[in-house]
Write an enzyme that holds these catalytic residues in place. Structure first.
Site, PDB file in Angstrom:
ATOM      1  N   ALA A  63      45.819  39.224  36.331  1.00 34.11           N
ATOM      2  CA  ALA A  63      46.702  40.099  35.557  1.00 34.11           C
ATOM      3  C   ALA A  63      47.496  40.938  36.550  1.00 34.11           C
ATOM      4  CB  ALA A  63      45.862  40.996  34.650  1.00 34.11           C
ATOM      5  N   GLY A 102      42.539  36.850  35.667  1.00 31.26           N
ATOM      6  CA  GLY A 102      43.243  36.235  34.533  1.00 31.26           C
ATOM      7  C   GLY A 102      43.815  34.889  34.894  1.00 31.26           C
ATOM      8  N   GLU A 105      41.094  32.586  34.369  1.00 33.62           N
ATOM      9  CA  GLU A 105      40.851  32.525  32.914  1.00 33.62           C
ATOM     10  C   GLU A 105      41.883  31.640  32.224  1.00 33.62           C
ATOM     11  OE1 GLU A 105      40.613  36.854  32.681  1.00 33.62           O
ATOM     12  OE2 GLU A 105      38.656  36.622  31.741  1.00 33.62           O
ATOM     13  N   GLU A 125      37.525  40.846  39.060  1.00 28.96           N
ATOM     14  CA  GLU A 125      37.812  42.062  38.291  1.00 28.96           C
ATOM     15  C   GLU A 125      36.844  43.194  38.609  1.00 28.96           C
ATOM     16  OE1 GLU A 125      37.767  39.003  37.148  1.00 28.96           O
ATOM     17  OE2 GLU A 125      39.300  38.682  35.619  1.00 28.96           O
TER      18      GLU A 125
HETATM   19  N1  T1G Z   1      48.741  42.476  40.453  1.00 28.68           N
HETATM   20  C1  T1G Z   1      49.779  43.104  41.047  1.00 28.68           C
HETATM   21  N2  T1G Z   1      50.026  43.053  42.381  1.00 28.68           N
HETATM   22  C2  T1G Z   1      49.169  42.341  43.139  1.00 28.68           C
HETATM   23  C3  T1G Z   1      48.047  41.669  42.589  1.00 28.68           C
HETATM   24  C4  T1G Z   1      47.855  41.755  41.180  1.00 28.68           C
HETATM   25  N3  T1G Z   1      46.844  41.117  40.586  1.00 28.68           N
HETATM   26  N4  T1G Z   1      47.375  41.063  43.618  1.00 28.68           N
HETATM   27  C5  T1G Z   1      48.061  41.341  44.738  1.00 28.68           C
HETATM   28  N5  T1G Z   1      49.133  42.100  44.457  1.00 28.68           N
HETATM   29  C6  T1G Z   1      50.134  42.572  45.415  1.00 28.68           C
HETATM   30  C7  T1G Z   1      49.538  43.493  46.475  1.00 28.68           C
HETATM   31  O1  T1G Z   1      49.498  44.819  45.990  1.00 28.68           O
HETATM   32  C8  T1G Z   1      50.533  43.317  47.606  1.00 28.68           C
HETATM   33  O2  T1G Z   1      51.683  44.059  47.244  1.00 28.68           O
HETATM   34  C9  T1G Z   1      50.925  41.832  47.499  1.00 28.68           C
HETATM   35  O3  T1G Z   1      50.601  41.441  46.139  1.00 28.68           O
HETATM   36  C10 T1G Z   1      50.156  40.957  48.458  1.00 28.68           C
HETATM   37  O4  T1G Z   1      48.761  41.237  48.232  1.00 28.68           O
HETATM   38  C11 T1G Z   1      42.703  39.726  32.545  1.00 28.68           C
HETATM   39  C12 T1G Z   1      42.082  42.020  33.863  1.00 28.68           C
HETATM   40  C13 T1G Z   1      45.676  37.508  45.739  1.00 28.68           C
HETATM   41  C14 T1G Z   1      43.827  37.356  47.431  1.00 28.68           C
HETATM   42  O5  T1G Z   1      41.878  41.234  41.497  1.00 28.68           O
HETATM   43  O6  T1G Z   1      42.776  39.730  45.800  1.00 28.68           O
HETATM   44  O7  T1G Z   1      43.101  39.571  36.092  1.00 28.68           O
HETATM   45  O8  T1G Z   1      51.706  45.569  49.272  1.00 28.68           O
HETATM   46  O9  T1G Z   1      48.324  42.098  50.557  1.00 28.68           O
HETATM   47  O10 T1G Z   1      45.969  39.519  51.554  1.00 28.68           O
HETATM   48  O11 T1G Z   1      40.518  39.335  33.222  1.00 28.68           O
HETATM   49  O12 T1G Z   1      46.089  40.207  46.707  1.00 28.68           O
HETATM   50  O13 T1G Z   1      53.109  43.493  49.229  1.00 28.68           O
HETATM   51  O14 T1G Z   1      53.709  45.444  47.724  1.00 28.68           O
HETATM   52  O15 T1G Z   1      46.415  41.496  48.993  1.00 28.68           O
HETATM   53  O16 T1G Z   1      47.349  37.483  50.831  1.00 28.68           O
HETATM   54  C15 T1G Z   1      42.356  40.195  39.017  1.00 28.68           C
HETATM   55  C16 T1G Z   1      43.833  40.905  43.502  1.00 28.68           C
HETATM   56  C17 T1G Z   1      43.239  41.209  38.388  1.00 28.68           C
HETATM   57  C18 T1G Z   1      43.340  39.757  42.638  1.00 28.68           C
HETATM   58  C19 T1G Z   1      46.172  37.872  48.111  1.00 28.68           C
HETATM   59  N6  T1G Z   1      42.922  39.707  40.254  1.00 28.68           N
HETATM   60  N7  T1G Z   1      44.593  40.435  44.632  1.00 28.68           N
HETATM   61  O17 T1G Z   1      45.719  38.545  49.275  1.00 28.68           O
HETATM   62  O18 T1G Z   1      47.886  39.683  49.950  1.00 28.68           O
HETATM   63  S1  T1G Z   1      42.551  41.908  36.920  1.00 28.68           S
HETATM   64  C20 T1G Z   1      42.641  40.303  41.422  1.00 28.68           C
HETATM   65  C21 T1G Z   1      43.971  39.910  45.725  1.00 28.68           C
HETATM   66  C22 T1G Z   1      42.534  40.598  35.837  1.00 28.68           C
HETATM   67  C23 T1G Z   1      41.814  39.574  33.728  1.00 28.68           C
HETATM   68  C24 T1G Z   1      41.734  40.786  34.587  1.00 28.68           C
HETATM   69  C25 T1G Z   1      44.866  39.551  46.867  1.00 28.68           C
HETATM   70  C26 T1G Z   1      45.115  38.056  47.019  1.00 28.68           C
HETATM   71  P1  T1G Z   1      52.613  44.678  48.449  1.00 28.68           P
HETATM   72  P2  T1G Z   1      47.777  41.212  49.492  1.00 28.68           P
HETATM   73  P3  T1G Z   1      46.733  38.767  50.503  1.00 28.68           P
END
Ligand code: T1G
Length: 694
Positions: A63, A102, A105, A125
């Site tokens: 998400a 998500g 999912e 999450e």
């Molecule tokens: N949403 C918005 N921005 C995100 C994002 C996300 N999910 N993930 C990363 N970014 C942005 C981050 O802030 C950075 O921005 C850029 O992308 C690069 O990230 C419904 C509710 C995917 C493994 O928890 O683990 O889904 O600084 O530096 O090292 O059940 O990002 O460039 O402006 O980390 O290559 C679940 C979180 C969400 C994944 C990539 N998903 N992200 O790592 O790059 S909740 C997560 C990561 C959800 C559902 C629930 C990592 C990455 P900027 P980065 P990276």
């Protein structure tokens, strides 16, 4: 189709592409676009199957976290997932990069999952203080079994494609993302494969599994909210009815989503990425490519720092005065690796590879061509200045010259060289090969390239690099100093070590100041206090209790006595009447009538010191943003992530309330509680630390 979603027909296969850089997060536009594309392709008679894939670097990574806490717009993810899952044409998720949260999912609502070998999947999450909120807690256990699902969902671990296939999360692994996925989809069509729905699979488990798992995670999940909700949601999946289980997941998701813990953990997620951004050192600043490193000093810190380089695959040479010191240092390094191998957490082959990357020397000529040197010798300025003078004689001019000093002045070391622009601080935290924080200390002359290189090297070593200014104690230790002093004063006023440690432990830190001191060793601080006694201003209150403890040779666990006593072979702190007597005598000598100190006062006297000093550091420019201080205290000192760090926590209480308490302490306790001017300004303007610098 415009926007982040497009689709095209490749023969009878609809290829739906999500293109929402940087990580194809499920923003409102992506959800609306996906819903439309799956609907259109589903209604197109020429389409026999669909593929969903991500453009550029990855599949959907979850998400859009930036949308949390804001009014939702766009189609609910549930509608998108239902449209996919109830499609009568097979839908294949084609995964590369990461399918997370998500994103996974969505893939689990597809009927089949295809992945390239380097792909990873996960439900992280919980790291955001959330639980999977789009069916992940209901579908994953149906695929991989309850116990494996519990482990994956409460840890947030990623699983690579091969392992995911073994678990049943991925159905097919192939080298080519698009062509491989199309060929797989065509094969499914040719075989007349049905639209396999995970929701139709059974999900059962013995009730004891959940209680056992709750006990298993109790220690590491202490104080967090989401891990427990994850378990409850998975338990609901075993009650038989998918829709009821899904409804329970939704209830639990809303509860954790609205919680202060999740707001704090989402703050930390972004803060850990913001700290890499330095206003006057832009992202495109060139960095030196570090192919070989040197560490001066084979002590605990030097050895740990060398391990960091070896772990990152970077050859490193350790320099010491004599071979005996090198042999001792290398033996400690080897022992550290062997302990990890013996625990089954590192293969012997990996240990051997890493040891092979570490060489030693007593000759400065052997480090002339390295790309970076990290000095990690005794905390004595004269020694450090001699080393930096020697480095500037011997080492190539392009090399970064860094000091691991924990408090001393980087500029003095820079002035001992003929290249001050190359000099910087890289303050690792003990144990250096374990702790994630690296304070990069900017010297007055440090060039942008030197700063960018030190920050990048930290990240390459797996650290969170945070840039700080060159003041005594930099950021973390300067704040710790204030907190530790208050803990000592509280002893004089009526508290005992065990009360203070319990309050701080219950607040969420891994241990209180006295247990921590006994573990780290009380002699180091004692030596520094004695060496700097002449600098202490006479009007600053000073507690002699710690010195009295040390004068008895009580240095903590290593002497089986410090603030506490320790039974043979045990690390469990036991309150010691000898210490209580020293404390009570100190109160009497200070003319202080001991009183019962409330736990709340203990907490505020200790933690508001972090806040007040943090505000001073921001005002002095020693920390760039409040979030930098939060990251430092979480990654370097164990401040609980579910409180967001000291500055985020203060904002959550309300700076007006914090300031009122600090003012009261200023009147009742003394000068070290003078409110930081920035704190007063922010309160006067109705602002928070989060507003600072904006
Ligand atoms: N949403 C918005 N921005 C995100 C994002 C996300 N999910 N993930 C990363 N970014 C942005 C981050 O802030 C950075 O921005 C850029 O992308 C690069 O990230 C419904 C509710 C995917 C493994 O928890 O683990 O889904 O600084 O530096 O090292 O059940 O990002 O460039 O402006 O980390 O290559 C679940 C979180 C969400 C994944 C990539 N998903 N992200 O790592 O790059 S909740 C997560 C990561 C959800 C559902 C629930 C990592 C990455 P900027 P980065 P990276």
């Amino acid at each position: 189709m415009s926007g982040p979603i497009s689709w095209e027909k490749r023969g009878e296969i609809a290829v739906i592409t999500v293109d929402n850089p940087p990580v194809n997060a499920l923003s409102a536009g992506v959800r609306d676009g996906l819903l439309a594309a799956v609907t259109e392709a589903g209604e197109d008679a020429g389409v026999k199957a669909m593929i969903i894939l991500g453009a550029k670097r990855t599949f959907i990574a979850g998400a859009d976290i930036r949308e949390f806490g804001k009014p939702r717009t766009g189609a609910p993810l549930l509608d998108v997932n239902n449209k996919i899952e109830f499609s009568d044409k097979p839908v294949v998720a084609a995964i590369h990069g990461t399918a997370l949260g998500g994103g996974l999912e969505v893939a689990l609502c597809c009927h089949y999952r295809y992945a390239v070998p380097s792909a990873q999947v996960g439900l992280p999450e919980v790291k955001l203080g959330l639980i999977p909120g789009a069916g992940g807690t209901q579908r994953l256990p149906r695929l991989v079994g309850v116990e494996k699902a519990l482990q994956l969902i409460t840890s947030g671990d990623f699983v690579r494609a091969g392992a995911a296939k073994e678990l049943g999360i991925v159905d097919e692994v192939g080298e080519d993302l698009v062509e491989g996925a199309i060929a797989y989809a065509e094969r499914l069509v040719a075989e007349g494969a049905s639209a396999k729905r995970i929701r139709d699979l059974p999900c059962t488990a013995d009730a004891a599994v959940f209680e056992t798992f709750r006990k298993a995670i109790a220690r590491r999940s202490r104080g967090f909210k989401a891990p427990w909700a994850c378990i409850d949601a998975v338990e609901a999946a075993t009650k038989g009815n998918f829709e009821a289980g899904y409804a329970e997941e939704q209830r639990l998701f809303k509860d954790v989503h609205d919680s202060p813990e999740s707001a704090a953990q989402r703050h930390v997620f972004f803060a850990e990425r913001e700290v890499a951004k330095i206003p006057d050192v832009p992202r495109e600043t060139p960095v030196k490519d570090v192919k070989r490193a040197a560490v001066i000093g084979a002590g605990t810190m030097g050895g740990g720092i060398a391990m960091n380089f070896a772990n990152a695959g970077i050859p490193v040479v350790i320099l010491e005065l004599d071979q005996a010191a090198l042999d001792r240092g290398l033996a400690i390094v080897r022992g550290n690796y062997q302990a990890t191998v013996d625990k089954g957490r590192l293969a012997q082959a990996r240990m051997d590879e890493r040891m092979a990357l570490i060489s030693t020397t007593t000759d400065y000529a052997d480090i002339a061509d390295v790309d970076i040197v990290i000095e990690a010798v005794f905390e004595e300025m004269e020694i450090k200045k001699q080393i930096f003078a020697k480095l500037s004689e011997v080492v190539n001019r392009d090399a970064v010259l860094a000091s691991n000093t924990s408090t001393l002045d980087i500029d003095q070391m820079a002035d001992a060289t003929d290249r001050p622009g190359q000099v910087i601080g890289m303050h690792f935290f003990s144990p250096a090969n374990v702790m994630r924080l690296l304070e990069v200390v900017r010297g007055g002359a440090s060039t942008p390239k030197t700063i960018a290189t030190a920050m990048a090297v930290g990240r390459r070593l797996g650290k969170i690099s945070v840039l700080v200014g060159n003041c005594h104690g930099f950021v973390g230790n300067r704040m710790l100093h204030g907190y530790s002093r208050q803990a000592g004063f509280l002893l004089e006023e009526g508290a005992m070590p065990e009360q203070i440690d319990k309050v701080i432990y219950d607040f969420g830190l891994p241990m209180g100041p006295f247990t921590m001191g006994d573990m780290a060793g009380l002699d180091v601080g004692w030596r520094i206090r004695k060496a700097t006694a002449h600098e202490r201003s006479s009007n600053m209150r000073y507690s002699t209790i710690a010195d009295q403890i040390c004068e008895l040779g009580r240095f903590g666990q290593k002497t089986q006595a410090g603030w506490y006593r320790y039974e043979d072979g045990s690390r469990a702190p036991v309150p010691d009447p000898i210490v209580a007597e020293i404390i009570e005598k100190a109160s009497a000598e200070q003319g202080i009538e001991r009183r019962d100190v409330a736990d709340q006062e203990v907490l505020e006297r200790c933690m508001y010191q972090l806040v007040n000093i943090g505000a001073q550091l921001l005002d002095e420019g020693m920390a760039l943003r409040a979030l930098d201080i939060d990251v430092i205290y979480i990654a370097g000192y164990g401040f609980p992530a579910y409180r967001g760090g000291p500055m985020f926590w203060a904002d959550s209480i309300g700076l007006d309330k914090v300031l009122a308490t600090i003012k009261r302490f200023h009147e009742e306790v003394g000068e070290e509680w003078r409110p930081a001017p920035l704190l007063e300004r922010l309160v006067a303007e109705g602002k928070s630390f989060a507003d600072f610098g904006k």
